[in-house]
Design a protein around this motif. Structure first.
Motif, short mmCIF file in Angstrom:
data_model
loop_
_atom_site.label_atom_id
_atom_site.label_comp_id
_atom_site.label_asym_id
_atom_site.label_seq_id
_atom_site.Cartn_x
_atom_site.Cartn_y
_atom_site.Cartn_z
N ILE A 25 0.86 -1.18 0.00
CA ILE A 25 0.00 0.00 0.00
C ILE A 25 0.90 1.23 0.00
CG2 ILE A 25 -1.81 1.28 1.20
CD1 ILE A 25 -2.86 -1.39 2.22
N ASN A 26 0.76 2.01 -1.05
CA ASN A 26 1.56 3.21 -1.24
C ASN A 26 0.70 4.43 -0.92
OD1 ASN A 26 3.72 4.85 -2.02
ND2 ASN A 26 3.02 4.93 -4.12
N TRP A 27 1.16 5.26 -0.02
CA TRP A 27 0.45 6.48 0.39
C TRP A 27 1.11 7.67 -0.29
CZ3 TRP A 27 -3.94 6.31 3.19
CH2 TRP A 27 -4.25 5.08 3.81
N THR A 28 0.30 8.53 -0.90
CA THR A 28 0.82 9.71 -1.58
C THR A 28 -0.02 10.93 -1.22
OG1 THR A 28 -0.54 9.29 -3.53
CG2 THR A 28 1.69 8.40 -3.57
N GLY A 29 0.53 12.08 -1.51
CA GLY A 29 -0.20 13.32 -1.31
C GLY A 29 0.74 14.43 -0.87
N SER A 30 0.38 15.63 -1.22
CA SER A 30 1.21 16.78 -0.87
C SER A 30 1.14 17.09 0.63
CB SER A 30 0.79 18.00 -1.68
OG SER A 30 -0.57 18.31 -1.42
N LEU A 36 1.78 14.94 3.00
CA LEU A 36 2.77 14.15 3.74
C LEU A 36 4.03 14.97 3.96
CD1 LEU A 36 2.49 10.65 2.06
CD2 LEU A 36 2.14 11.15 4.46
N ASN A 37 4.53 14.93 5.19
CA ASN A 37 5.80 15.58 5.49
C ASN A 37 6.66 14.62 6.31
OD1 ASN A 37 5.01 15.82 8.21
ND2 ASN A 37 4.27 17.89 7.94
N SER A 38 7.75 15.09 6.87
CA SER A 38 8.69 14.22 7.58
C SER A 38 8.12 13.65 8.88
CB SER A 38 9.99 14.97 7.86
OG SER A 38 9.73 16.09 8.70
N GLN A 39 7.04 14.24 9.41
CA GLN A 39 6.43 13.74 10.63
C GLN A 39 5.22 12.85 10.36
OE1 GLN A 39 5.97 17.64 12.68
NE2 GLN A 39 7.12 16.63 14.32
N GLY A 40 4.49 13.14 9.32
CA GLY A 40 3.26 12.42 8.99
C GLY A 40 2.44 13.25 8.03
N LEU A 41 1.18 13.48 8.40
CA LEU A 41 0.29 14.32 7.59
C LEU A 41 0.19 15.70 8.22
CD1 LEU A 41 -2.45 11.63 7.06
CD2 LEU A 41 -1.09 12.67 5.25
N THR A 63 5.21 8.60 6.41
CA THR A 63 5.76 9.96 6.30
C THR A 63 6.16 10.19 4.84
OG1 THR A 63 8.05 9.29 6.69
CG2 THR A 63 6.72 9.83 8.65
N SER A 64 6.66 11.39 4.56
CA SER A 64 7.14 11.67 3.20
C SER A 64 8.33 10.78 2.85
CB SER A 64 7.51 13.14 3.06
OG SER A 64 8.50 13.50 4.02
N GLY A 65 9.08 10.32 3.84
CA GLY A 65 10.22 9.45 3.61
C GLY A 65 9.90 7.97 3.71
N HIS A 66 8.72 7.63 4.19
CA HIS A 66 8.30 6.22 4.32
C HIS A 66 6.83 6.14 3.94
CE1 HIS A 66 8.42 2.11 5.82
NE2 HIS A 66 7.23 2.36 6.30
N ARG A 67 6.57 5.90 2.68
CA ARG A 67 5.20 5.95 2.14
C ARG A 67 4.56 4.59 1.94
NH1 ARG A 67 4.15 10.93 -0.83
NH2 ARG A 67 5.87 12.34 -0.53
N ILE A 68 5.29 3.51 2.17
CA ILE A 68 4.79 2.18 1.79
C ILE A 68 4.61 1.28 3.00
CG2 ILE A 68 5.38 0.08 0.50
CD1 ILE A 68 6.81 1.91 -1.51
N SER A 69 3.47 0.58 3.02
CA SER A 69 3.20 -0.47 4.00
C SER A 69 3.15 -1.79 3.25
CB SER A 69 1.85 -0.26 4.69
OG SER A 69 1.77 1.00 5.28
N LEU A 70 3.86 -2.79 3.75
CA LEU A 70 3.86 -4.12 3.13
C LEU A 70 3.09 -5.09 4.01
CD1 LEU A 70 7.59 -4.30 2.01
CD2 LEU A 70 5.60 -3.86 0.56
#
Length: 182
Positions: A94-99, A101-106, A134-141
């Motif tokens: 599951i890939n999360w995207t969006g403007s 997202l930052n280094s802490q979360g949403l 976060t913006s640096g970790h967008r994927i859940s496996l």
């Protein structure tokens, strides 16, 4: 031959060579890859017992300006059981995207009466690594399911960013998800 004609021919010749070299330098090869699967799986969003589509809203409730975080709220993304052959044999990414997202979360994007110094933490519960999104970790496996009853579960909560005291106001954010099986 006239000097003007020689000059024009030389200019045309040099221009042709230059254009030819430019065309060679501006080319390349692009590889395209894909995968064909039996079918796509409809995903149902559920939070607090409600939800019947792939979109939804999570009610984060409230927190005080003295709190460091709110109570967590759970939600799930559940594939249609007709797709059992897909999610019992394949991993889900599951890939999360969006403007937002930052280094802490949403980040809080509320326009009117926005709370300050707060963000929303989105964390998978039953993935292979339950690392916050976060913006640096967008994927859940997620591992393949052993049965036909699977949900990709998350928890979400408001958190103080630690930069200053949280101010009262509204908290809103958005994210888009994409589920890929492989």
């Amino acid at each position: 031959m006239d000097t003007k004609i020689k000059s024009c021919l030389l200019t045309i010749l040099l221009t042709s060579i230059n254009c030819s070299a430019t065309a060679i330098n501006n080319s390349g090869t692009i590889h395209f890859n894909g995968k064909v699967v039996d079918g796509t799986c409809n995903i149902t969003f559920k939070s607090n017992g409600s939800g019947n589509s792939n979109n939804g809203t999570v009610d984060l409730k409230t927190m005080t300006t003295n709190d460091l975080f709110s109570q967590p709220v759970n939600f799930s993304l559940t594939p249609n059981k007709n797709c059992a052959s897909t999610f019992t044999s394949s991993k889900a990414k599951i890939n999360w995207t969006g403007s937002d997202l930052n280094s802490q979360g949403l980040k809080n994007i509320a326009k009117n009466d926005a709370a300050k110094h707060i963000y929303i933490q989105l964390t998978p519960i039953n993935s292979q690594t339950n690392t916050p999104i976060t913006s640096g970790h967008r994927i859940s496996l997620f591992k393949p399911s052993k049965n036909n009853n699977i949900s990709y579960n998350y928890t979400v909560q408001m958190k103080a960013d630690g930069k200053a005291t949280v101010t009262p106001g509204m908290v809103q954010s958005n994210a888009t998800y994409t589920v890929v099986y492989n």
